[in-house]
Write an enzyme that holds these catalytic residues in place. Structure first.
Site, PDB file in Angstrom:
ATOM      1  NE  ARG A  90      -3.492   2.443   2.590  1.00  0.00           N
ATOM      2  CZ  ARG A  90      -4.471   2.638   3.462  1.00  0.00           C
ATOM      3  NH1 ARG A  90      -4.784   1.699   4.329  1.00  0.00           N
ATOM      4  NH2 ARG A  90      -5.149   3.768   3.458  1.00  0.00           N
ATOM      5  CG  ASN A 144     -11.210  -1.366  -1.020  1.00  0.00           C
ATOM      6  OD1 ASN A 144     -12.324  -1.289  -1.512  1.00  0.00           O
ATOM      7  ND2 ASN A 144     -10.903  -0.813   0.147  1.00  0.00           N
ATOM      8  CB  CYS A 164     -18.197  -0.100   0.004  1.00  0.00           C
ATOM      9  SG  CYS A 164     -17.164   1.369   0.272  1.00  0.00           S
ATOM     10  CG  HIS A 194     -13.979   3.441  -3.116  1.00  0.00           C
ATOM     11  ND1 HIS A 194     -12.731   2.992  -2.768  1.00  0.00           N
ATOM     12  CD2 HIS A 194     -14.789   3.074  -2.075  1.00  0.00           C
ATOM     13  CE1 HIS A 194     -12.762   2.396  -1.590  1.00  0.00           C
ATOM     14  NE2 HIS A 194     -14.007   2.432  -1.158  1.00  0.00           N
ATOM     15  CE1 TYR A 244     -11.426   5.914  -1.477  1.00  0.00           C
ATOM     16  CE2 TYR A 244     -13.597   5.893  -0.448  1.00  0.00           C
ATOM     17  CZ  TYR A 244     -12.274   5.471  -0.486  1.00  0.00           C
ATOM     18  OH  TYR A 244     -11.809   4.609   0.475  1.00  0.00           O
TER      19      TYR A 244
END
Length: 421
Positions: A90, A144, A164, A194, A244
């Site tokens: 990440r 995700n 989500c 998102h 987002y």
């Protein structure tokens, strides 16, 4: 009822367990299996999970294992909450895109594509083993990028629904602002994972009074501050975008901010170290307050409702989920995965009818859907050209030179996870 959590060593898990304990009448879990390849994390998280259930008088049993086949054997539902490559991957996803002038984020843009390429093959392998163990088991995907992962699962014929926590988080915030119970609010939530907009906020259910205009008039400043978007933009849109959307509506400003502060991955990694130290305390028998800053707020309540409804229990009849479009948004393919309110039951999720979205949102949905289609092809079949095509198509990239640079960086940083690289 047996429920298995793949990625059970995650620091998210106590949030989930707390929900199972509080909402036992909705979802009567008898056997909770936490599966994770990291035994050290399992020991800490599993111990806390048992103490949380004991504190709340829940009779369920918690088992931990590193054996996936044993974990899913006989499971009624399997929740996926894994992170291939961990926080180290990440950190990379949030860093190298910035070198090319693009947003560095773990679920969208170039970083989101990298995560999809690492994740989809692993998730499909897990799902195949779930199907062999119990063809009737439901797979609930919280991993995700949820939209792409759910689409991969559905295309492969798995019984899967994506989940989500954005919608339930907004529902709770709006309810607090309006002074009503969350259950009294129904969101007209439309878009992709998102990439969603609240086009209505209804009192009492899908046919209830739309109080969104009044909500924006009275609390627009508060909502805009939470989203870190100008109040004037919300007034112009007349809807509430998910946070987002800031990556799209304020892309250059976000890139500038991200270049001047530590990555979210670094913050989360530090938070996880603190959380795991807390979990090791044998006196701790409830989720710590720090966990609320980790992310995933209300995940447990959404997961309980979804699992209960899929398994024939008392879950909420209408829930925001990720599932096949099936004509709901006629400008998208039927097999696109959208995030909308759906009627959920043992046969799965059936999207509710939605009003035709404004072209301002519909155009972006169509563009990102095309990207997700190319991203899934890259995840399933590999190849530099497929990665490049997906990046070039993404609205947050869209330029040839940047797509070339991002493609090279993505592959270089992910070779150990890409069998074709």
């Amino acid at each position: 009822m047996k429920l298995t959590v793949v990625g059970g060593g995650s620091t998210y898990t106590p949030e989930l367990v707390d929900g199972f304990a509080r909402l036992r009448d909705t979802l009567p879990v008898e056997d909770l299996v936490l599966m994770d390849p990291a035994q050290d994390r399992l020991d800490l998280v599993g111990g806390l999970a048992r103490r949380i259930l004991a504190r709340q008088g829940h009779p369920g049993r918690v088992t931990t294992t590193t054996d996936l086949d044993a974990a899913v054997d006989g499971a009624d539902a399997v929740l996926l909450q894994l992170r291939v490559g961990g926080q180290a991957a990440r950190e990379q996803d949030e860093t190298w895109p910035l070198e090319c002038g693009c947003v560095g984020q773990e679920t969208t843009g170039a970083g989101g594509l990298a995560k999809a390429l690492r994740t989809v093959p692993v998730v499909l392998g897990i799902a195949d083993r779930v199907r062999r163990a119990n063809p009737d088991a439901w797979i609930i995907d919280f991993t995700n990028p949820v939209g792409i992962v759910t689409r991969a699962l559905l295309r492969a014929g798995h019984k899967a629904v994506g989940l989500c926590n954005v919608a339930i988080g907004l529902q709770r915030k709006f309810a607090a602002l309006l002074g009503v119970a969350p259950a009294d609010l129904h969101l007209d939530h439309v878009g992709l994972n998102h990439l969603t907009w609240e086009t209505g906020v209804r009192l009492g259910g899908p046919e209830g009074e739309d109080v969104l205009p009044a909500l924006l008039a009275s609390h627009g400043d508060t909502i805009a501050a939470d989203l870190r978007l100008p109040r004037a933009l919300l007034d112009t849109l007349g809807v509430v975008p998910s946070y987002y959307l800031r990556y799209y509506y304020a892309h250059d400003a976000v890139v500038g901010e991200l270049r001047t502060k530590p990555s979210r991955a670094a913050e989360v990694a530090a938070m996880e170290r603190r959380l795991l130290a807390m979990y090791a305390d044998p006196a701790l028998d409830e989720k710590p307050d720090l966990l609320a800053r980790r992310g995933g707020a209300y995940y447990s309540e959404a997961a309980v409702d979804l699992a209960a409804a899929l398994l024939g229990g008392e879950g909420a009849p209408y829930q925001v989920v990720n599932t096949y479009n099936r004509g709901t948004l006629p400008f998208l393919p039927d097999d696109a995965v959208i995030e909308v309110q759906a009627a959920v039951g043992p046969k799965g999720a059936s999207p509710l009818a939605v009003s035709p979205p404004d072209p301002l949102y519909a155009g972006l949905m169509a563009g990102v859907t095309a990207y997700e289609d190319l991203a899934l092809e890259a995840a399933l079949h590999g190849g530099r050209d497929r990665v490049f095509r997906a990046l070039l198509s993404h609205p947050l990239v869209g330029q040839y030179a940047q797509a070339e640079q991002l493609t090279d960086r993505l592959i270089a940083h992910n070779r150990e996870h890409l069998t074709w690289a």
